[in-house]
Design a protein around this motif. Structure first.
Motif, short mmCIF file in Angstrom:
data_model
loop_
_atom_site.label_atom_id
_atom_site.label_comp_id
_atom_site.label_asym_id
_atom_site.label_seq_id
_atom_site.Cartn_x
_atom_site.Cartn_y
_atom_site.Cartn_z
N VAL A 35 -11.51 0.94 52.17
CA VAL A 35 -12.13 2.40 52.31
C VAL A 35 -13.42 2.79 53.04
CG1 VAL A 35 -11.79 4.82 51.67
CG2 VAL A 35 -10.31 3.08 50.93
N ARG A 36 -14.35 2.22 52.29
CA ARG A 36 -15.65 2.47 52.92
C ARG A 36 -15.95 1.91 54.21
NH1 ARG A 36 -18.28 0.36 48.44
NH2 ARG A 36 -18.62 2.35 47.80
N TRP A 37 -15.53 0.42 54.30
CA TRP A 37 -15.52 -0.03 55.61
C TRP A 37 -14.93 0.72 56.93
CZ3 TRP A 37 -11.75 -2.23 58.96
CH2 TRP A 37 -12.32 -3.07 60.11
N VAL A 38 -13.71 1.27 56.52
CA VAL A 38 -12.85 2.19 57.66
C VAL A 38 -13.72 3.24 57.96
CG1 VAL A 38 -10.64 3.57 57.89
CG2 VAL A 38 -10.69 1.10 57.20
N PHE A 39 -14.04 4.13 56.91
CA PHE A 39 -14.74 5.19 57.30
C PHE A 39 -16.08 5.28 57.82
CE2 PHE A 39 -11.14 7.05 55.15
CZ PHE A 39 -10.95 8.24 55.77
N LEU A 40 -17.03 4.18 57.25
CA LEU A 40 -18.51 4.22 57.56
C LEU A 40 -18.78 3.16 58.68
CD1 LEU A 40 -19.69 4.85 54.00
CD2 LEU A 40 -19.12 6.32 55.64
N ALA A 41 -17.76 2.06 58.71
CA ALA A 41 -18.39 1.04 59.79
C ALA A 41 -17.92 1.48 61.30
CB ALA A 41 -17.76 -0.38 59.60
N PRO A 42 -18.85 1.58 62.21
CA PRO A 42 -18.59 1.93 63.36
C PRO A 42 -17.38 0.92 64.07
CG PRO A 42 -20.66 1.77 63.27
CD PRO A 42 -20.17 1.45 62.07
N ASP A 43 -17.54 -0.40 63.91
CA ASP A 43 -16.54 -1.23 64.60
C ASP A 43 -15.12 -1.13 63.96
OD1 ASP A 43 -17.40 -2.44 61.93
OD2 ASP A 43 -17.23 -4.23 62.59
N ALA A 44 -14.84 -0.33 62.93
CA ALA A 44 -13.53 -0.07 62.44
C ALA A 44 -12.59 0.77 63.44
CB ALA A 44 -13.46 0.59 60.98
N HIS A 45 -13.35 1.61 63.89
CA HIS A 45 -12.64 2.55 64.89
C HIS A 45 -11.94 1.76 66.28
CE1 HIS A 45 -13.26 6.67 63.69
NE2 HIS A 45 -14.53 6.05 63.30
N ASP A 46 -12.82 0.65 66.59
CA ASP A 46 -12.31 -0.05 67.56
C ASP A 46 -11.22 -1.36 67.16
OD1 ASP A 46 -13.94 0.77 69.52
OD2 ASP A 46 -15.43 -0.44 69.08
N PHE A 47 -11.46 -1.74 65.87
CA PHE A 47 -10.65 -2.72 65.32
C PHE A 47 -9.23 -2.18 65.01
CE2 PHE A 47 -8.91 -4.97 61.56
CZ PHE A 47 -8.87 -6.29 62.15
N LEU A 48 -9.18 -1.01 64.43
CA LEU A 48 -7.85 -0.37 64.39
C LEU A 48 -7.57 0.69 65.44
CD1 LEU A 48 -8.76 0.45 60.40
CD2 LEU A 48 -7.00 -1.23 61.23
N PRO A 49 -6.65 0.17 66.21
CA PRO A 49 -6.12 1.29 67.43
C PRO A 49 -5.42 2.40 66.71
CG PRO A 49 -5.47 -1.33 67.85
CD PRO A 49 -6.08 -1.03 66.28
N ASP A 50 -4.96 2.44 65.52
CA ASP A 50 -4.27 3.65 64.97
C ASP A 50 -5.05 4.07 63.58
OD1 ASP A 50 -1.94 3.08 66.64
OD2 ASP A 50 -1.36 1.77 65.17
N TRP A 51 -6.43 4.16 63.96
CA TRP A 51 -7.43 4.21 63.08
C TRP A 51 -7.25 5.64 62.41
CZ3 TRP A 51 -10.87 8.42 61.74
CH2 TRP A 51 -11.83 7.94 60.95
N THR A 52 -6.88 6.79 62.90
CA THR A 52 -6.56 7.91 62.23
C THR A 52 -5.60 7.69 61.25
OG1 THR A 52 -7.39 9.27 63.98
CG2 THR A 52 -6.03 10.26 62.50
#
Length: 127
Positions: A35-52
């Motif tokens: 959860v921390r990584w998904v919300f706080l790491a900038p690369d999580a947005h790129d890694f997860l195409p369905d980030w939202t």
């Protein structure tokens, strides 16, 4: 082999394959937590195409766990950290979405730029 790191009452477990796939998730902070990584790491947005969708689901499941352990400092500290650093976490926490564990398909962007669909199951470890 499963490596396990438990932070407070909200823990995260992973194996070598997950560490390779979720590059950076385990080294993003002193207390690795998806959860921390998904919300706080900038690369999580790129890694997860369905980030939202992924982020909202994780936050809803975190809220459910926190609700089962009212007043536990680990949950309140994680909530505060997420809400203080992520406008989305702050906005969505206020919606009071509560989620349950389950499964489905998650799309991830690989190191070569390709997108892979992965089946997943999320389980809740009993108290």
């Amino acid at each position: 082999m499963i490596r396990r790191r438990i932070s407070w009452s909200y823990g995260t477990a992973w194996n070598t394959a997950a560490a390779e796939l979720f590059r950076g998730a385990l080294t993003h902070s002193e207390h690795p937590n998806l959860v921390r990584w998904v919300f706080l790491a900038p690369d999580a947005h790129d890694f997860l195409p369905d980030w939202t969708d992924v982020a909202q689901g994780l936050l809803a499941r975190l809220r459910a766990r926190a609700g089962r352990h009212p007043g536990v400092a680990g949950y309140t500290e994680l909530e505060s950290e997420l809400r203080g650093a992520s406008p989305e976490a702050d906005r969505w926490w206020s919606r009071y979405d509560v989620g349950i564990e389950g499964g489905g398909i998650k799309r991830v962007r690989l190191a070569d730029g390709g997108v892979q669909r992965l089946a997943f199951t999320s389980l809740d470890v009993s108290d």
